[in-house]
Design a protein around this motif. Structure first.
Motif, mmCIF file in Angstrom:
data_model
loop_
_atom_site.group_PDB
_atom_site.id
_atom_site.type_symbol
_atom_site.label_atom_id
_atom_site.label_comp_id
_atom_site.label_asym_id
_atom_site.label_seq_id
_atom_site.Cartn_x
_atom_site.Cartn_y
_atom_site.Cartn_z
ATOM 1 N N GLY A 159 -39.200 -60.412 -22.879
ATOM 2 C CA GLY A 159 -37.847 -59.866 -22.852
ATOM 3 C C GLY A 159 -36.877 -60.599 -23.747
ATOM 4 O O GLY A 159 -35.847 -60.043 -24.140
ATOM 5 N N ASP A 160 -37.178 -61.848 -24.091
ATOM 6 C CA ASP A 160 -36.293 -62.617 -24.952
ATOM 7 C C ASP A 160 -36.428 -62.230 -26.419
ATOM 8 O O ASP A 160 -35.536 -62.527 -27.215
ATOM 9 C CB ASP A 160 -36.582 -64.113 -24.804
ATOM 10 N N THR A 195 -46.243 -61.580 -18.882
ATOM 11 C CA THR A 195 -45.128 -60.991 -19.650
ATOM 12 C C THR A 195 -43.970 -61.956 -19.831
ATOM 13 O O THR A 195 -42.924 -61.564 -20.357
ATOM 14 C CB THR A 195 -44.622 -59.721 -18.943
ATOM 15 N N ARG A 220 -34.003 -59.418 -31.854
ATOM 16 C CA ARG A 220 -35.118 -58.901 -31.061
ATOM 17 C C ARG A 220 -35.843 -57.800 -31.830
ATOM 18 O O ARG A 220 -35.228 -57.022 -32.568
ATOM 19 C CB ARG A 220 -34.618 -58.325 -29.732
ATOM 20 N N ARG A 235 -40.723 -53.765 -25.556
ATOM 21 C CA ARG A 235 -41.469 -54.582 -24.595
ATOM 22 C C ARG A 235 -42.335 -53.734 -23.671
ATOM 23 O O ARG A 235 -43.360 -54.204 -23.176
ATOM 24 C CB ARG A 235 -40.520 -55.469 -23.787
ATOM 25 N N GLN A 236 -41.943 -52.466 -23.449
ATOM 26 C CA GLN A 236 -42.727 -51.618 -22.569
ATOM 27 C C GLN A 236 -44.128 -51.390 -23.119
ATOM 28 O O GLN A 236 -45.114 -51.371 -22.369
ATOM 29 C CB GLN A 236 -42.025 -50.271 -22.352
ATOM 30 N N THR A 255 -36.845 -55.687 -27.548
ATOM 31 C CA THR A 255 -35.923 -54.813 -26.836
ATOM 32 C C THR A 255 -36.671 -54.074 -25.735
ATOM 33 O O THR A 255 -37.898 -54.122 -25.657
ATOM 34 C CB THR A 255 -35.286 -53.792 -27.796
ATOM 35 N N GLU A 256 -35.924 -53.377 -24.894
ATOM 36 C CA GLU A 256 -36.531 -52.736 -23.729
ATOM 37 C C GLU A 256 -37.625 -51.757 -24.109
ATOM 38 O O GLU A 256 -38.697 -51.740 -23.498
ATOM 39 C CB GLU A 256 -35.442 -52.026 -22.920
#
Length: 511
Positions: free
Chosen positions: A103-104, A99, A190, A111-112, A107-108
């Protein structure tokens, strides 16, 4: 304690105090500097993505008619770079089942979803090695505050190789469309949402076969700079003189080699490209046609590098495709020699894609592959405009070899684009062939060419004084043999074989 000793002690304490204060200030300064580099992409990105070196798919934006705030060129470039970097990081993540870097670029919430897929693939010992080769984005919306952008990316050409327990399961090429939402965070864009809205299998459009003129030619390097004719040693006068000589023998074409790394890989060296154009100009002046062999000394084929090889080929093709001297694109010299080290399926997949890509860039010139032997020459034959292979085997078998190949390939020309015999016999090969034996070889093979109407390109005009180790390795018996394939020796004297460089016999004057 004496007054002098007390002063020395006070001085030492003062110096120590100053040093401690200086170290504390330096430490705070370093921490402050580090904390204020948060918006510096080069420091933030764990994956150290450098787009110009890593990932360069073809991207074509639709005209800007978006709702919301007008889009400026600088912001659109930033969106494009971050969006493509996001794709690259995603490919790396699926390839490695890690992974790092996600994250760069996501967004949260976005990415999940990727984390879940990676976890599932890792659990099932599955990996996906892929890339995207084309993007056709449309900017649908750009918010008034400049923080949100919505794209539709149509006809994204994706290539994937699926592995289970390190074994290739399948290869997939598909054309998909995506809806993407991007947010501006920490100074770069992002991906917040990426939804595939449609997908279908992709097959490149089949172009009509391109006709070619009869090829009777020779592989060419200047005598003083074999495998290094471009750059500081480039000499147009020598090349022009050589081309006049080649044309005078009755030959009509030459085969050139473009080294991938030496030409700059994806970032083509403009000076060397100009020199390549000059060579074609000189060939045209000498009434010679040119077969340009791409990707010389390239041997990677990694899927993540496919976009880089695309960019390399596109730059060269766009520069040469309208040149009157150009006759044929040779995708790669002897790629079947890489089957064992790189895998037959991977090499063949890259070749198939590159054939389609070259034809898309230039539909007006023939495309071939310079296979190292006749056994491989039927591979990808339906995609090629002419089939070419190299022949260094026993001449007694050439008749049967060619007729067998011709029975399997009935609808396009077949060319032997390398053949020859070394005239080296010496310490490293005391039983090698003499110059007279070399001449007899060329006399015999020309009679076979005439009998079966075989097109040809011999190896090569000159004997060479030095052979790069990358060509045949370091072994002296291979090095010395390779030096003596020419029709003209190191002293510029025409060897007996020169009489049989073509079906037409030139005069035997000294060169």
């Amino acid at each position: 304690m004496s007054k002098i000793n007390k002063n020395i002690l006070r001085g030492a304490l003062l110096v120590s105090y100053v040093l401690i204060i200086a170290l504390v200030i330096y430490a705070f300064g370093a921490i402050y500097s580090y904390l204020n580099t948060g918006a510096d992409r080069s420091k933030m990105l764990h994956t150290e993505v450098k787009q110009i070196d890593q990932y360069l798919p073809e991207i074509t934006w639709q005209p800007l008619t978006n709702e919301g705030r007008p889009m400026d060129a600088q912001t659109l470039t930033a969106i494009e770079n971050d969006y493509l970097d996001g794709w690259f990081v995603r490919h790396v993540a699926y390839k490695t089942n890690t992974t790092i870097g996600i994250g760069d670029y996501y967004t949260e919430s976005a990415r999940q979803n990727l984390f879940n897929i990676i976890a599932l693939n890792s659990e099932n010992k599955t990996t996906v090695i892929g890339t995207t080769l084309e993007h056709h984005p449309t900017l649908e919306f750009f918010s008034e505050d400049g923080q949100l952008a919505v794209l539709t990316d149509n006809d994204v050409v994706e290539y994937k190789r699926l592995f289970k327990d390190n074994q290739l399961i399948t290869e997939i090429t598909e054309k998909s469309s995506y809806k993407i939402t991007l947010l501006l965070e920490d100074g770069f864009w992002r991906v917040r949402h990426m939804v595939k809205i449609k997908s279908e299998p992709y097959t490149a459009q089949v172009t009509q076969p391109v006709s070619t003129t009869t090829i009777n030619g020779i592989n060419y390097y200047p005598q003083a700079t074999p495998w290094a004719m471009f750059g500081d040693h480039f000499d147009a006068d020598i090349i022009a003189s050589d081309f006049e000589l080649i044309q005078s023998t009755g030959l009509n074409s030459i085969r050139l080699f473009v080294p991938y790394e030496d030409f700059g890989k994806s970032d083509i060296d403009q000076n060397k490209l100009d020199q390549l154009i000059t060579i074609l100009d000189l060939a045209e002046s000498a009434n010679l046609k040119v077969m340009v062999t791409l990707f010389d000394f390239y041997g990677d084929y990694s899927v993540l590098n496919w976009t880089l090889t695309q960019r390399h080929a596109k730059t060269i093709i766009q520069a040469l495709k309208d040149h009157k001297a150009l006759a044929v694109w040779d995708i790669k010299n002897e790629p079947n020699l890489d089957f064992e080290s790189r895998g037959t399926s991977l090499v063949t997949a890259w070749l198939a894609h590159m054939i389609d890509f070259v034809k898309a860039q230039d539909p007006n010139h023939a495309v071939t592959i310079g296979w190292s032997n006749a056994e491989s020459a039927t591979l990808l034959k339906d995609k090629l405009d002419l089939v070419s292979f190299h022949y260094y085997e026993d001449l007694e078998a050439l008749d049967a070899t060619f007729e067998t190949l011709k029975s399997n390939i009935t609808d396009k020309p077949i060319v032997i684009t390398e053949y020859g015999m070394s005239s080296y016999h010496g310490f490293w090969n005391p039983f090698g062939n003499s110059e007279e034996g070399q001449a007899e070889y060329h006399k015999t093979i020309q009679s076979i060419f005439s009998e079966h109407d075989i097109q040809f390109m011999s190896w090569t005009l000159y004997d060479f004084g030095k052979i790069p180790k990358e060509v045949v390795g370091r072994l002296p018996w291979r090095q010395n043999a390779q030096k003596h394939f020419g029709f003209i020796d190191e002293n510029g004297i025409r060897k007996p074989s020169f009489l049989f460089i073509a079906n037409k016999k030139p005069s035997a004057q000294q060169h």
